[in-house]
Write a protein that holds these residues in place. Structure first.
Motif, PDB file in Angstrom:
ATOM      1  N   GLN A  25      10.766  16.343  56.153  1.00 13.98           N
ATOM      2  CA  GLN A  25       9.926  17.491  56.471  1.00 13.98           C
ATOM      3  C   GLN A  25      10.414  18.192  57.733  1.00 13.98           C
ATOM      4  N   CYS A  26      10.776  17.406  58.744  1.00 12.85           N
ATOM      5  CA  CYS A  26      11.271  18.010  59.985  1.00 12.85           C
ATOM      6  C   CYS A  26      12.620  18.685  59.774  1.00 12.85           C
ATOM      7  N   LEU A  45       5.438  24.190  67.834  1.00 11.94           N
ATOM      8  CA  LEU A  45       4.077  23.676  67.836  1.00 11.94           C
ATOM      9  C   LEU A  45       3.805  23.046  66.481  1.00 11.94           C
ATOM     10  N   ASP A  46       3.338  21.790  66.487  1.00 13.17           N
ATOM     11  CA  ASP A  46       2.946  21.129  65.243  1.00 13.17           C
ATOM     12  C   ASP A  46       1.428  21.066  65.199  1.00 13.17           C
ATOM     13  N   LEU A  47       0.830  21.767  64.231  1.00 14.42           N
ATOM     14  CA  LEU A  47      -0.619  21.778  64.070  1.00 14.42           C
ATOM     15  C   LEU A  47      -1.067  20.549  63.282  1.00 14.42           C
ATOM     16  N   LEU A 103       8.735  28.269  66.449  1.00 14.99           N
ATOM     17  CA  LEU A 103       8.426  27.603  65.191  1.00 14.99           C
ATOM     18  C   LEU A 103       7.048  26.964  65.287  1.00 14.99           C
ATOM     19  N   ILE A 104       6.213  27.211  64.307  1.00 11.38           N
ATOM     20  CA  ILE A 104       4.926  26.522  64.173  1.00 11.38           C
ATOM     21  C   ILE A 104       4.913  25.849  62.814  1.00 11.38           C
ATOM     22  N   THR A 105       4.617  24.554  62.790  1.00 11.05           N
ATOM     23  CA  THR A 105       4.549  23.802  61.543  1.00 11.05           C
ATOM     24  C   THR A 105       3.138  23.272  61.320  1.00 11.05           C
ATOM     25  N   CYS A 106       2.796  23.118  60.051  1.00 11.78           N
ATOM     26  CA  CYS A 106       1.513  22.512  59.683  1.00 11.78           C
ATOM     27  C   CYS A 106       1.705  21.864  58.318  1.00 11.78           C
ATOM     28  N   PHE A 107       1.938  20.547  58.317  1.00  5.24           N
ATOM     29  CA  PHE A 107       2.254  19.826  57.093  1.00  5.24           C
ATOM     30  C   PHE A 107       1.022  19.125  56.514  1.00  5.24           C
ATOM     31  N   PRO A 133       8.198  37.223  68.599  1.00  4.19           N
ATOM     32  CA  PRO A 133       8.787  38.065  67.560  1.00  4.19           C
ATOM     33  C   PRO A 133      10.039  37.404  66.986  1.00  4.19           C
ATOM     34  N   GLY A 134      10.097  37.336  65.662  1.00  3.63           N
ATOM     35  CA  GLY A 134      11.174  36.627  64.998  1.00  3.63           C
ATOM     36  C   GLY A 134      10.884  35.161  64.776  1.00  3.63           C
ATOM     37  N   GLY A 135       9.748  34.674  65.270  1.00  3.82           N
ATOM     38  CA  GLY A 135       9.362  33.279  65.084  1.00  3.82           C
ATOM     39  C   GLY A 135       8.792  33.033  63.701  1.00  3.82           C
ATOM     40  N   VAL A 136       8.725  31.744  63.333  1.00  5.51           N
ATOM     41  CA  VAL A 136       8.389  31.360  61.956  1.00  5.51           C
ATOM     42  C   VAL A 136       7.243  30.353  61.932  1.00  5.51           C
ATOM     43  N   LEU A 137       6.310  30.587  61.032  1.00  3.46           N
ATOM     44  CA  LEU A 137       5.249  29.637  60.683  1.00  3.46           C
ATOM     45  C   LEU A 137       5.609  29.017  59.342  1.00  3.46           C
ATOM     46  N   LEU A 138       5.614  27.676  59.286  1.00  7.60           N
ATOM     47  CA  LEU A 138       5.911  26.959  58.044  1.00  7.60           C
ATOM     48  C   LEU A 138       4.759  26.012  57.737  1.00  7.60           C
ATOM     49  N   PHE A 139       4.209  26.098  56.528  1.00  7.78           N
ATOM     50  CA  PHE A 139       3.132  25.185  56.134  1.00  7.78           C
ATOM     51  C   PHE A 139       3.159  24.982  54.628  1.00  7.78           C
ATOM     52  N   ASP A 140       2.605  23.851  54.186  1.00  5.87           N
ATOM     53  CA  ASP A 140       2.457  23.623  52.752  1.00  5.87           C
ATOM     54  C   ASP A 140       1.016  23.906  52.351  1.00  5.87           C
ATOM     55  N   CYS A 141       0.836  24.293  51.093  1.00  4.71           N
ATOM     56  CA  CYS A 141      -0.489  24.706  50.635  1.00  4.71           C
ATOM     57  C   CYS A 141      -0.583  24.491  49.131  1.00  4.71           C
ATOM     58  N   VAL A 142      -1.820  24.529  48.648  1.00  7.31           N
ATOM     59  CA  VAL A 142      -2.084  24.327  47.229  1.00  7.31           C
ATOM     60  C   VAL A 142      -2.917  25.503  46.713  1.00  7.31           C
ATOM     61  N   ASP A 143      -2.577  25.974  45.522  1.00  7.79           N
ATOM     62  CA  ASP A 143      -3.320  27.037  44.855  1.00  7.79           C
ATOM     63  C   ASP A 143      -4.433  26.384  44.041  1.00  7.79           C
ATOM     64  N   MET A 144      -5.665  26.846  44.233  1.00  7.14           N
ATOM     65  CA  MET A 144      -6.807  26.219  43.577  1.00  7.14           C
ATOM     66  C   MET A 144      -6.698  26.268  42.051  1.00  7.14           C
ATOM     67  N   ARG A 145      -5.884  27.164  41.502  1.00 10.43           N
ATOM     68  CA  ARG A 145      -5.723  27.252  40.050  1.00 10.43           C
ATOM     69  C   ARG A 145      -4.980  26.053  39.479  1.00 10.43           C
ATOM     70  N   GLY A 146      -4.334  25.288  40.349  1.00  9.25           N
ATOM     71  CA  GLY A 146      -3.591  24.127  39.878  1.00  9.25           C
ATOM     72  C   GLY A 146      -4.267  22.798  40.141  1.00  9.25           C
ATOM     73  N   ILE A 147      -5.520  22.816  40.623  1.00  8.77           N
ATOM     74  CA  ILE A 147      -6.223  21.565  40.910  1.00  8.77           C
ATOM     75  C   ILE A 147      -6.580  20.872  39.597  1.00  8.77           C
ATOM     76  N   ASP A 148      -6.147  19.618  39.453  1.00 10.33           N
ATOM     77  CA  ASP A 148      -6.412  18.902  38.196  1.00 10.33           C
ATOM     78  C   ASP A 148      -7.299  17.678  38.375  1.00 10.33           C
ATOM     79  N   GLY A 149      -7.752  17.408  39.599  1.00 11.69           N
ATOM     80  CA  GLY A 149      -8.686  16.315  39.824  1.00 11.69           C
ATOM     81  C   GLY A 149      -8.066  14.934  39.889  1.00 11.69           C
ATOM     82  N   ARG A 150      -6.745  14.854  39.773  1.00 10.54           N
ATOM     83  CA  ARG A 150      -6.101  13.543  39.845  1.00 10.54           C
ATOM     84  C   ARG A 150      -5.982  13.081  41.296  1.00 10.54           C
ATOM     85  N   ASP A 151      -6.040  11.757  41.487  1.00 12.64           N
ATOM     86  CA  ASP A 151      -5.963  11.178  42.820  1.00 12.64           C
ATOM     87  C   ASP A 151      -4.580  10.606  43.090  1.00 12.64           C
TER      88      ASP A 151
END
Length: 255
Positions: A25-26, A45-47, A103-107, A133-151
């Motif tokens: 990830q890093c 910055l790591d959130l 750089l700002i990250t949020c994993f 200016p020119g800096g980057v935010l990187l994060f992972d995310c999930v779209d609610m349309r793909g939630i399948d309820g699996r654990d």
């Protein structure tokens, strides 16, 4: 407010996350910065930094690191793991930085903890201001349309016995609340089974919605596969993604 479960189990957190490839990830974060970033610096910055595993690896790679987390117990471990990092005990609304980071990250999908949508949109504006200016935010995310309820289930052994960690997304089909259901069990020969359960309210979103919110703040957005080995454009009908949001290098607010 900090989650009681999150604080109570801070001593087990690294065990529960043992299967996560923090190094990959890093490395991906640094790759994204080199390809998309134009600020020219190395302040990051790591959130939701937790126990500081990302911070330590980014520091080893030459970054000047800061971390934000709302758990003092987690930050105590982060301070030991990466004493060079600046640490802030706050939720996302506590971020007050101005043009400070390259750089700002949020994993680990943690940006979804900014809830409800109004809070998330405020968080995105704060992150925009925090980037140079020119800096980057990187994060992972999930779209609610793909939630399948699996654990997802993981197991680890600790000094007290066997630790079992189960988590999964829940979405009712409407509204802006996505629930992360968490259950943790500690099985020990010396005492009865211990269990912890929580349901965390998180922000439900679609990628098109999120893209609009990011653009409204001023970000330039790229969508990538949630792959930490290579940079791949997000394919159609994929519901887990890495989002790269760049503050333009020609931002008028920088002049």
């Amino acid at each position: 407010m900090p989650s009681p479960l999150y604080a109570d189990l801070s001593g087990y957190y690294d065990l529960m996350c043992d299967g996560i490839d923090y190094a990959a990830q890093c490395a991906q974060a640094l790759r994204v910065l080199s390809v998309f970033g134009e600020s020219g610096g190395h302040a990051c910055l790591d959130l939701a930094c937790g126990t500081g595993r990302h911070l330590a690896l980014l520091h080893q790679a030459g970054m000047a690191c800061s971390g934000l987390d709302y758990s003092a117990a987690m930050l105590a471990q982060a301070a030991q793991r990466c004493p060079e990092a600046r640490l802030l005990c706050a939720d996302f609304s506590g971020l007050q930085a101005d043009t400070e980071y390259d750089l700002i990250t949020c994993f680990l999908y943690s940006l979804h903890y900014s809830h409800p949508v109004s809070a998330l949109r405020d968080t995105l504006a704060r992150l925009y201001r925090a980037l140079r200016p020119g800096g980057v935010l990187l994060f992972d995310c999930v779209d609610m349309r793909g939630i399948d309820g699996r654990d997802a289930v993981s197991e680890a052994r600790c000094a007290e016995g066997e630790l079992r960690f189960r988590s999964g997304w829940r979405y009712g089909g409407s509204g802006e609340t996505l629930t992360l259901a968490v259950q943790i069990e500690l099985q020990s020969a010396r005492q009865p089974l211990q269990q912890w359960q929580e349901a965390h309210a998180m922000t439900a979103l679609t990628f098109p919605q999120l893209a609009l919110w990011l653009a409204a703040v001023g970000f330039e957005v790229e969508w990538l596969e949630r792959d930490f080995e290579v940079l791949l454009p997000l394919r159609a009908n994929r519901y887990n993604a890495l989002c790269v949001a760049r503050r333009p290098s020609t931002d008028i607010h920088s002049k």
